[in-house]
Scaffold this active site. Structure first.
Site, PDB file in Angstrom:
ATOM      1  N   LYS A  54    -102.114   6.243 -71.911  1.00 16.20           N
ATOM      2  CA  LYS A  54    -101.219   5.272 -71.258  1.00 16.20           C
ATOM      3  C   LYS A  54     -99.975   5.983 -70.719  1.00 16.20           C
ATOM      4  O   LYS A  54     -99.533   5.711 -69.600  1.00 16.20           O
ATOM      5  CB  LYS A  54    -100.843   4.146 -72.232  1.00 16.20           C
ATOM      6  N   GLN A  98     -99.031  -0.891 -80.047  1.00 18.23           N
ATOM      7  CA  GLN A  98    -100.455  -0.549 -80.142  1.00 18.23           C
ATOM      8  C   GLN A  98    -101.055  -1.197 -81.389  1.00 18.23           C
ATOM      9  O   GLN A  98    -100.497  -1.099 -82.484  1.00 18.23           O
ATOM     10  CB  GLN A  98    -100.620   0.984 -80.162  1.00 18.23           C
ATOM     11  N   ASP A 121     -98.582  -6.609 -72.619  1.00 16.82           N
ATOM     12  CA  ASP A 121     -99.915  -6.700 -73.223  1.00 16.82           C
ATOM     13  C   ASP A 121    -100.408  -8.147 -73.263  1.00 16.82           C
ATOM     14  O   ASP A 121    -101.581  -8.389 -73.546  1.00 16.82           O
ATOM     15  CB  ASP A 121     -99.851  -6.165 -74.666  1.00 16.82           C
TER      16      ASP A 121
HETATM   17  N1  GUN Z   1    -105.803  -1.855 -79.259  1.00 18.03           N
HETATM   18  C1  GUN Z   1    -106.989  -1.904 -78.618  1.00 18.03           C
HETATM   19  N2  GUN Z   1    -106.803  -2.362 -77.349  1.00 18.03           N
HETATM   20  C2  GUN Z   1    -105.498  -2.600 -77.201  1.00 18.03           C
HETATM   21  C3  GUN Z   1    -104.698  -3.080 -76.123  1.00 18.03           C
HETATM   22  O1  GUN Z   1    -105.156  -3.386 -75.028  1.00 18.03           O
HETATM   23  N3  GUN Z   1    -103.370  -3.175 -76.379  1.00 18.03           N
HETATM   24  C4  GUN Z   1    -102.837  -2.856 -77.573  1.00 18.03           C
HETATM   25  N4  GUN Z   1    -101.536  -3.001 -77.725  1.00 18.03           N
HETATM   26  N5  GUN Z   1    -103.537  -2.419 -78.597  1.00 18.03           N
HETATM   27  C5  GUN Z   1    -104.862  -2.283 -78.406  1.00 18.03           C
END
Ligand code: GUN
Length: 292
Positions: A54, A98, A121
């Site tokens: 990311k 995350q 998110d």
């Molecule tokens: N863990 C797995 N996929 C995601 C996501 O799209 N965002 C976040 N914050 N955590 C994740």
């Protein structure tokens, strides 16, 4: 192979170059550089890989990214204080916590604390709640579900009236994908570990979204000929022939299903890259919201 391969990687690259141009344009006009903060608690190796990719994607798009890492021993208060600080920081337009958080931390309380204008998110209860309700619009749609819908819309201009089956009901993928398909006027069935006659239910699907985290679970004879199959799974399976000792497979048995489906996404290179493209799109949007 009879199915068309839906190349998420190249579609995501197109989106990322468009975001990059929009970022350049806004900065030329004297507006702020979009900024994303990631918050990673603990040392889950898969989460570390995702967060790193990311940051790399942000850098390539001209988006500032700020990584905050806390140890697995961090308290609820430590995490909440950091979120509060990021909510106040004008350089940061998007906050991504995350998931999963280490056990013992209250995920819902943390997500609830993120300012909804920075919730790139889309997991804040208010954004998810709006997604679930008619006539309401969330500020942000979760990234993997948004990427999944983008791919479906690319190959199926009219989703309305189609039978869609979502395999998996997670907060991160299955449930929000199902809500998006309902908003697109599909007839939606959500399947999970307690579903009876699973292959039979899945065979009704014009659109199948597999997001259960079970390697190669969906077999060729479970799939309706011509269906659009979106494989969200990313599973590591042992493979001594690979240098790293494993390979990545989806929730769909690709070799079998590609002979039956009309369209299929590969793993890797399908939905995965779309998640990151949607995160960049959401972060740019968060910066635009902050201009107003
Ligand atoms: N863990 C797995 N996929 C995601 C996501 O799209 N965002 C976040 N914050 N955590 C994740």
């Amino acid at each position: 192979m009879t199915a068309e391969l839906l190349d998420g990687k190249s579609i995501a690259e197109d989106i990322r170059s468009k975001v990059k141009i929009e970022v350049e344009n806004r900065v030329k006009k004297g507006k702020s550089v979009p900024g994303l903060a990631t918050l990673l608690v603990g040392e889950n190796p898969a989460s570390q890989v995702y967060v790193r990719s990311k940051h790399k994607a942000c850098q390539e798009a001209g988006i500032l990214s700020f990584g905050y890492d806390l140890p697995a021993t961090a308290s609820q208060e430590d995490v909440e204080n950091l979120v509060k600080q990021l909510n106040q920081d004008p350089k940061i337009h998007g906050i991504l916590v995350q998931l999963p958080l280490p056990s013992g931390l209250d995920e819902e309380r943390v997500l609830n604390m993120i300012s909804i204008e920075k919730d790139v998110d889309g997991f804040h209860p208010l954004n998810i709640g709006r997604l679930a309700q008619k006539g309401r619009d969330p500020l942000f749609i979760p990234c993997t579900p948004a990427g999944t819908m983008y791919l479906i819309e690319k190959v199926m201009p009219k989703i309305e009236g189609k039978n869609a089956v979502v395999l998996g009901r997670s907060n991160i993928v299955g449930m929000p994908v199902a809500l998006l398909l309902v908003r697109a006027n599909a007839t939606v069935t959500i399947c999970h570990s307690r579903t009876k006659n699973l292959p039979e239910v899945i065979r009704q699907a014009d659109i199948l979204v597999a997001a259960v985290g079970k390697p190669e679970m969906v077999k060729g004879d479970w799939v309706k000929p011509g269906a659009v199959v979106i494989d969200v799974g990313i599973n590591r399976v042992d493979d001594p022939t690979q240098k790293r000792g494993y390979r990545l497979v989806g929730d769909v048995d690709f070799d079998e299903v590609k002979e039956v489906a009309g369209v299929i996404t590969p793993v890797p290179g399908g939905v995965g890259p779309m998640t990151i493209a949607m995160l960049l799109t959401n972060t740019l949007r968060a910066a635009e919201l902050a201009d107003k």
